[in-house]
Design a protein around this motif. Structure first.
Motif, PDB file in Angstrom:
ATOM      1  N   ASP A  63       0.879  -1.160   0.000  1.00 16.34           N
ATOM      2  CA  ASP A  63       0.000   0.000   0.000  1.00 16.34           C
ATOM      3  C   ASP A  63       0.916   1.209   0.000  1.00 16.34           C
ATOM      4  OD1 ASP A  63      -1.935   1.899   0.246  1.00 16.34           O
ATOM      5  OD2 ASP A  63      -2.538   1.366   2.286  1.00 16.34           O
ATOM      6  N   ASN A  64       1.107   1.800  -1.179  1.00 19.49           N
ATOM      7  CA  ASN A  64       2.102   2.852  -1.370  1.00 19.49           C
ATOM      8  C   ASN A  64       3.484   2.309  -1.021  1.00 19.49           C
ATOM      9  OD1 ASN A  64       0.207   4.809  -2.255  1.00 19.49           O
ATOM     10  ND2 ASN A  64      -0.384   5.205  -0.124  1.00 19.49           N
ATOM     11  N   ASP A  65       4.152   2.864  -0.002  1.00 20.06           N
ATOM     12  CA  ASP A  65       5.507   2.401   0.317  1.00 20.06           C
ATOM     13  C   ASP A  65       5.533   1.453   1.511  1.00 20.06           C
ATOM     14  OD1 ASP A  65       4.859   4.186   2.295  1.00 20.06           O
ATOM     15  OD2 ASP A  65       6.787   5.223   2.293  1.00 20.06           O
ATOM     16  N   THR A  66       4.380   0.887   1.868  1.00 15.58           N
ATOM     17  CA  THR A  66       4.288  -0.026   3.007  1.00 15.58           C
ATOM     18  C   THR A  66       3.950  -1.435   2.540  1.00 15.58           C
ATOM     19  OG1 THR A  66       3.549   1.737   4.489  1.00 15.58           O
ATOM     20  CG2 THR A  66       3.085  -0.531   5.163  1.00 15.58           C
ATOM     21  N   ILE A  67       4.735  -2.411   2.975  1.00 10.86           N
ATOM     22  CA  ILE A  67       4.417  -3.815   2.707  1.00 10.86           C
ATOM     23  C   ILE A  67       3.403  -4.271   3.752  1.00 10.86           C
ATOM     24  CG2 ILE A  67       5.322  -6.182   2.727  1.00 10.86           C
ATOM     25  CD1 ILE A  67       7.886  -5.135   1.521  1.00 10.86           C
ATOM     26  N   ASN A  68       2.292  -4.810   3.284  1.00 13.68           N
ATOM     27  CA  ASN A  68       1.239  -5.218   4.228  1.00 13.68           C
ATOM     28  C   ASN A  68       0.703  -6.618   3.957  1.00 13.68           C
ATOM     29  OD1 ASN A  68      -0.180  -4.754   1.911  1.00 13.68           O
ATOM     30  ND2 ASN A  68      -1.504  -3.141   2.730  1.00 13.68           N
ATOM     31  N   GLY A  69       1.530  -7.461   3.348  1.00 18.60           N
ATOM     32  CA  GLY A  69       1.113  -8.843   3.141  1.00 18.60           C
ATOM     33  C   GLY A  69       1.895  -9.531   2.046  1.00 18.60           C
ATOM     34  N   VAL A  70       1.503 -10.760   1.766  1.00 13.75           N
ATOM     35  CA  VAL A  70       2.170 -11.567   0.747  1.00 13.75           C
ATOM     36  C   VAL A  70       1.138 -12.340  -0.062  1.00 13.75           C
ATOM     37  CG1 VAL A  70       4.278 -11.857   2.110  1.00 13.75           C
ATOM     38  CG2 VAL A  70       2.429 -13.533   2.320  1.00 13.75           C
ATOM     39  N   VAL A  71       1.579 -12.838  -1.209  1.00 10.71           N
ATOM     40  CA  VAL A  71       0.788 -13.767  -2.006  1.00 10.71           C
ATOM     41  C   VAL A  71       1.511 -15.106  -1.969  1.00 10.71           C
ATOM     42  CG1 VAL A  71      -0.213 -14.296  -4.251  1.00 10.71           C
ATOM     43  CG2 VAL A  71       0.012 -11.902  -3.520  1.00 10.71           C
ATOM     44  N   VAL A  72       0.833 -16.154  -1.540  1.00 12.68           N
ATOM     45  CA  VAL A  72       1.452 -17.473  -1.448  1.00 12.68           C
ATOM     46  C   VAL A  72       0.818 -18.421  -2.461  1.00 12.68           C
ATOM     47  CG1 VAL A  72       1.965 -17.154   0.991  1.00 12.68           C
ATOM     48  CG2 VAL A  72      -0.137 -18.325   0.331  1.00 12.68           C
ATOM     49  N   LYS A  73       1.605 -19.432  -2.844  1.00 13.84           N
ATOM     50  CA  LYS A  73       1.116 -20.414  -3.810  1.00 13.84           C
ATOM     51  C   LYS A  73       1.475 -21.809  -3.323  1.00 13.84           C
ATOM     52  CE  LYS A  73       1.168 -21.623  -8.732  1.00 13.84           C
ATOM     53  NZ  LYS A  73       1.703 -21.268 -10.072  1.00 13.84           N
ATOM     54  N   GLN A  74       0.459 -22.655  -3.225  1.00 16.87           N
ATOM     55  CA  GLN A  74       0.644 -24.059  -2.843  1.00 16.87           C
ATOM     56  C   GLN A  74      -0.007 -24.903  -3.919  1.00 16.87           C
ATOM     57  OE1 GLN A  74      -1.402 -25.986   0.619  1.00 16.87           O
ATOM     58  NE2 GLN A  74       0.669 -25.976   1.484  1.00 16.87           N
ATOM     59  N   GLY A  75       0.817 -25.644  -4.664  1.00 15.43           N
ATOM     60  CA  GLY A  75       0.273 -26.349  -5.828  1.00 15.43           C
ATOM     61  C   GLY A  75      -0.187 -25.349  -6.864  1.00 15.43           C
ATOM     62  N   GLU A  76      -1.456 -25.440  -7.232  1.00 16.04           N
ATOM     63  CA  GLU A  76      -2.027 -24.501  -8.207  1.00 16.04           C
ATOM     64  C   GLU A  76      -2.831 -23.390  -7.539  1.00 16.04           C
ATOM     65  OE1 GLU A  76      -1.268 -24.620 -11.423  1.00 16.04           O
ATOM     66  OE2 GLU A  76       0.046 -26.293 -10.858  1.00 16.04           O
ATOM     67  N   HIS A  77      -2.876 -23.398  -6.229  1.00 17.67           N
ATOM     68  CA  HIS A  77      -3.735 -22.462  -5.507  1.00 17.67           C
ATOM     69  C   HIS A  77      -2.936 -21.272  -4.981  1.00 17.67           C
ATOM     70  CE1 HIS A  77      -6.995 -25.377  -5.651  1.00 17.67           C
ATOM     71  NE2 HIS A  77      -6.137 -26.302  -5.226  1.00 17.67           N
ATOM     72  N   GLU A  78      -3.440 -20.079  -5.243  1.00 19.20           N
ATOM     73  CA  GLU A  78      -2.836 -18.847  -4.736  1.00 19.20           C
ATOM     74  C   GLU A  78      -3.748 -18.222  -3.694  1.00 19.20           C
ATOM     75  OE1 GLU A  78      -1.760 -16.114  -7.788  1.00 19.20           O
ATOM     76  OE2 GLU A  78      -0.628 -17.601  -8.959  1.00 19.20           O
ATOM     77  N   HIS A  79      -3.109 -17.518  -2.747  1.00 19.14           N
ATOM     78  CA  HIS A  79      -3.885 -16.911  -1.671  1.00 19.14           C
ATOM     79  C   HIS A  79      -3.200 -15.630  -1.219  1.00 19.14           C
ATOM     80  CE1 HIS A  79      -7.073 -17.427   1.375  1.00 19.14           C
ATOM     81  NE2 HIS A  79      -6.247 -16.796   2.201  1.00 19.14           N
TER      82      HIS A  79
END
Length: 415
Positions: free
Chosen positions: A139-155
């Motif tokens: 969010d602008n210059d702040t990291i506020n999370g990640v995107v993870v992938k397990q198999g074919e699923h992203e979250h």
């Protein structure tokens, strides 16, 4: 991805010693932590020798008794062998510190890292293994999370703070372009394992031995492990190590063995039990240890040459510093860079002491034996660095004295 929430106070990337330590410390402090690991444990990893001062982080993590139960080889000292085959007297850590922390461990990382990961789970951290972090949320210059992938699923997972403990992948540092290689330590590594190699008895059985090759062009580590196994690796300038493109990895390794008489004698009747592996030893440091909403720990922040076995210790120590800073930041509801970087000066000061000693090791004109003969009063400080007791005042005195023994090109070591 059952039981996975969309929000955690803290998400930790990577379950090596830095990540598992950070997750455990934060869970101990009452925080909601998700630890994400791309591989399935147990898995092989290099970096088996601990510094004695890792004891204090291991104690806070509640794993001292577990380490004793596993039965890893105990490490009482470190010894250096010059390019002529002459061995120094071992630097016994107990001579500087009579506490049980002066004796540390030589660990098989597959077992050690599994123990650390299990310990994080036992303390309340949620674990996601075999799961990749593929992106960061900002969010602008702040990291506020990640995107993870397990198999074919992203979250998508939101967090107040993201801790990058991704090791030499340096996931966040590379993405934010704050990753800076060390031009003076551009090394390559080849390593393997032997069973039945020569080893000493008693307190010297677990000694880490550092052996120079001819003309000090490189050096070998010699780390005794349990089950009569020894880890042996060579470190040298990449251009020198891989100068002959016709040789296989095994061929290069044996060429270097033949250039180190003392090592050759130790393994002459031993049996190789693994293929020779190669890795890059690019030392580097990120421009900052933290920013808005994120903190870098362990090798994800900085990697120092392995000659003094500082990797696992610095991973756990930086995780401890980071966890305490994050805890205070969350309590204050302020995860700004200024708040999260509060420990950076102290961390950098200790790391610079180790790095300066690394630079000195690579100075072919420098002799530790001659230095200590001229300045015997500095042996205690030298041992302090070797055990990891570097986060205190007074360490720099030794480097001022060393200037008289260094080659002119080593001036950068004092920068």
């Amino acid at each position: 991805m059952e039981n996975l929430k969309s929000f955690y106070e803290v998400v930790v990337i990577g379950a090596g010693p830095a990540g598992s330590s950070a997750a455990t410390f934060l869970a101990q402090l009452g925080h909601d932590v998700l630890l994400v690991e791309r591989e399935k444990f147990p898995r092989h990893h290099i970096g088996e020798s601990l510094m004695p001062n890792a004891y204090w982080q291991l104690k806070r993590l509640n794993v001292i008794d577990k380490l004793k139960e596993i039965g890893f080889v105990r490490k009482h000292s470190v010894q250096f062998v010059n390019d002529k085959g002459k061995a120094s007297k071992p630097f016994y850590f107990k001579e500087r510190n009579s506490h049980e922390s002066s004796v540390t461990w030589q660990v098989e990382r597959s077992e050690f890292d599994q123990m650390m990961l299990n310990n994080a789970a036992e303390h309340g951290a949620q674990i996601m293994s075999n799961t990749k972090v593929i992106d960061i949320l900002q969010d602008n210059d702040t990291i506020n999370g990640v995107v993870v992938k397990q198999g074919e699923h992203e979250h998508k997972i939101n967090a107040k703070v993201v801790v990058d403990a991704s090791g030499t992948s340096a996931f966040i540092a590379r993405r934010l372009k704050i990753y800076e290689p060390d031009p003076h330590l551009n090394k390559g590594v080849l390593y393997t394992y032997f069973r039945g190699a020569m080893r000493e008895c008693g307190v010297d059985e677990g000694t880490t031995i550092i052996l120079h090759t001819e003309k000090k062009d490189g050096w070998f580590w010699y780390i005794p492990l349990k089950d009569n196994v020894v880890s042996v690796g060579v470190v040298s300038d990449i251009d020198k190590l891989f100068r002959d493109r016709t040789l296989s990895k095994c061929g290069i390794f044996m060429r270097e063995v033949n250039r180190c008489k003392a090592l050759k004698e130790k393994i002459q009747f031993a049996t190789p039990i693994a293929n020779v592996k190669v890795c890059k030893d690019f030392s580097y440091k990120s421009k900052q240890v933290a920013g808005n909403g994120y903190v870098l720990v362990g090798d994800a922040f900085s990697f120092i040459d392995p000659v003094y076995s500082s990797g696992v210790f610095l991973a756990m120590k930086s995780a401890e510093f980071a966890a305490d800073a994050i805890h205070k930041a969350l309590k204050a509801d302020d995860v700004s860079a200024e708040r999260l970087r509060s420990f950076e000066p102290q961390l950098l000061s200790g790391m610079e002491s180790i790095k300066k000693l690394v630079y000195t090791f690579y100075d072919n004109g420098f002799s530790f034996a001659k230095f200590l003969k001229a300045y015997p009063q500095h042996q205690d400080i030298l041992v302090d660095i070797l055990i990891g007791d570097v986060f205190k005042d007074g360490i720099d005195e030794i480097f001022t004295a060393m200037e008289n023994f260094q080659s002119p090109q080593m001036e950068y070591a004092q920068a």
